[in-house]
Write a protein that holds these residues in place. Sequence first.
Motif, mmCIF file in Angstrom:
data_model
loop_
_atom_site.group_PDB
_atom_site.id
_atom_site.type_symbol
_atom_site.label_atom_id
_atom_site.label_comp_id
_atom_site.label_asym_id
_atom_site.label_seq_id
_atom_site.Cartn_x
_atom_site.Cartn_y
_atom_site.Cartn_z
ATOM 1 N N ARG A 17 0.817 -1.213 0.000
ATOM 2 C CA ARG A 17 0.000 0.000 0.000
ATOM 3 C C ARG A 17 0.852 1.265 0.000
ATOM 4 N N ASN A 18 2.042 1.182 0.571
ATOM 5 C CA ASN A 18 2.865 2.377 0.759
ATOM 6 C C ASN A 18 4.076 2.454 -0.161
ATOM 7 N N ALA A 19 4.110 1.636 -1.192
ATOM 8 C CA ALA A 19 5.275 1.613 -2.086
ATOM 9 C C ALA A 19 5.517 2.960 -2.758
ATOM 10 N N THR A 20 4.466 3.601 -3.240
ATOM 11 C CA THR A 20 4.637 4.862 -3.970
ATOM 12 C C THR A 20 5.222 5.967 -3.095
ATOM 13 N N PRO A 21 4.656 6.250 -1.910
ATOM 14 C CA PRO A 21 5.283 7.281 -1.081
ATOM 15 C C PRO A 21 6.671 6.886 -0.587
ATOM 16 N N TRP A 22 6.914 5.593 -0.413
ATOM 17 C CA TRP A 22 8.250 5.172 0.022
ATOM 18 C C TRP A 22 9.296 5.499 -1.038
ATOM 19 N N ILE A 23 8.996 5.202 -2.282
ATOM 20 C CA ILE A 23 9.929 5.516 -3.367
ATOM 21 C C ILE A 23 10.228 7.013 -3.384
ATOM 22 N N ALA A 24 9.189 7.827 -3.226
ATOM 23 C CA ALA A 24 9.370 9.279 -3.228
ATOM 24 C C ALA A 24 10.212 9.735 -2.048
ATOM 25 N N ALA A 25 9.979 9.137 -0.869
ATOM 26 C CA ALA A 25 10.714 9.542 0.331
ATOM 27 C C ALA A 25 12.192 9.210 0.224
ATOM 28 N N VAL A 26 12.508 8.010 -0.267
ATOM 29 C CA VAL A 26 13.911 7.602 -0.376
ATOM 30 C C VAL A 26 14.630 8.424 -1.447
ATOM 31 N N ARG A 27 14.025 8.536 -2.589
ATOM 32 C CA ARG A 27 14.695 9.242 -3.687
ATOM 33 C C ARG A 27 14.716 10.751 -3.484
ATOM 34 N N GLY A 28 13.813 11.251 -2.626
ATOM 35 C CA GLY A 28 13.816 12.674 -2.305
ATOM 36 C C GLY A 28 14.664 13.018 -1.097
ATOM 37 N N GLY A 29 15.333 12.018 -0.511
ATOM 38 C CA GLY A 29 16.188 12.259 0.645
ATOM 39 C C GLY A 29 15.440 12.767 1.858
ATOM 40 N N GLU A 30 14.203 12.285 2.042
ATOM 41 C CA GLU A 30 13.350 12.801 3.108
ATOM 42 C C GLU A 30 13.627 12.181 4.480
ATOM 43 N N ILE A 31 14.399 11.102 4.549
ATOM 44 C CA ILE A 31 14.600 10.388 5.817
ATOM 45 C C ILE A 31 15.961 10.787 6.387
ATOM 46 N N GLU A 32 15.943 11.654 7.391
ATOM 47 C CA GLU A 32 17.166 12.284 7.868
ATOM 48 C C GLU A 32 18.170 11.286 8.423
ATOM 49 N N SER A 33 17.696 10.295 9.177
ATOM 50 C CA SER A 33 18.621 9.324 9.764
ATOM 51 C C SER A 33 19.380 8.562 8.695
ATOM 52 N N ARG A 34 18.736 8.362 7.557
ATOM 53 C CA ARG A 34 19.427 7.683 6.453
ATOM 54 C C ARG A 34 20.518 8.584 5.889
ATOM 55 N N ARG A 35 20.185 9.857 5.680
ATOM 56 C CA ARG A 35 21.173 10.787 5.128
ATOM 57 C C ARG A 35 22.365 10.942 6.064
#
Length: 225
Positions: A17-35
């Motif tokens: 259900r959440n694949a589309t927003p997840w792709i956007a979040a990862v590719r948009g650098g939205e997850i600070e802990s990852r960056r």
Amino acid sequence: MNRDTYTDAAILASWQRNATPWIAAVRGGEIESRRLVTDGAVLDAVLARAPRSVIDLGCGEGWLALALARRGIAVTGVDAVPELVAAARAAGLADCRLLAYEQIARGELDCRADAVVCNFSLIGATCVDDLLHAVPTLLEPQGVLIVQTPHPLVACGDQPYADGWRSGSWAGFSRAFRDAPPWYFRTLESWIALIASSGLTLRAMREPLDPRSGKPASVLFVAQR
């Protein structure tokens, strides 16, 4: 969340259900802990082993697999969500396969590699147990398993420090996310025991620190056949 939904199947349904927003979040650098911490931590852990080939289990939209492929490593990505597999392929990951963990545990992934990587992709219960017990069949001689997962002492929060299902949360993510997946909490002791029961020897354990809090952002396990 109804406790009847604390299942491995509920995790997969939520990610679908959440694949589309997840792709956007990862590719948009939205997850600070990852960056700040965790993307670099897992990439460094893999490159330190100098593998010629890698299997990325739960590869998602393919960021890690693609980063490794750009460095000349032969990478096979695997995920159970069709939209994520399609996104990884569209981004250029040549070998990306649609398989659930249960299928891999049954021997349906017909390849081997110098390293198997699971980056924040082991949040289930029985399916994770079965998958890790199958990992030695995916490794070349002297091959390694690299797992990055939330640090149990931090992820536990105010709840009892004991294995068990927990409700998920999309706190900090955009409103496009809904119905967060449940996840199965494991203590540090349980992770180490699961790795050992899978026929692997723990070679290293690292705790990458979040510079904002000074607390571990994750825990990294490196285990070998």
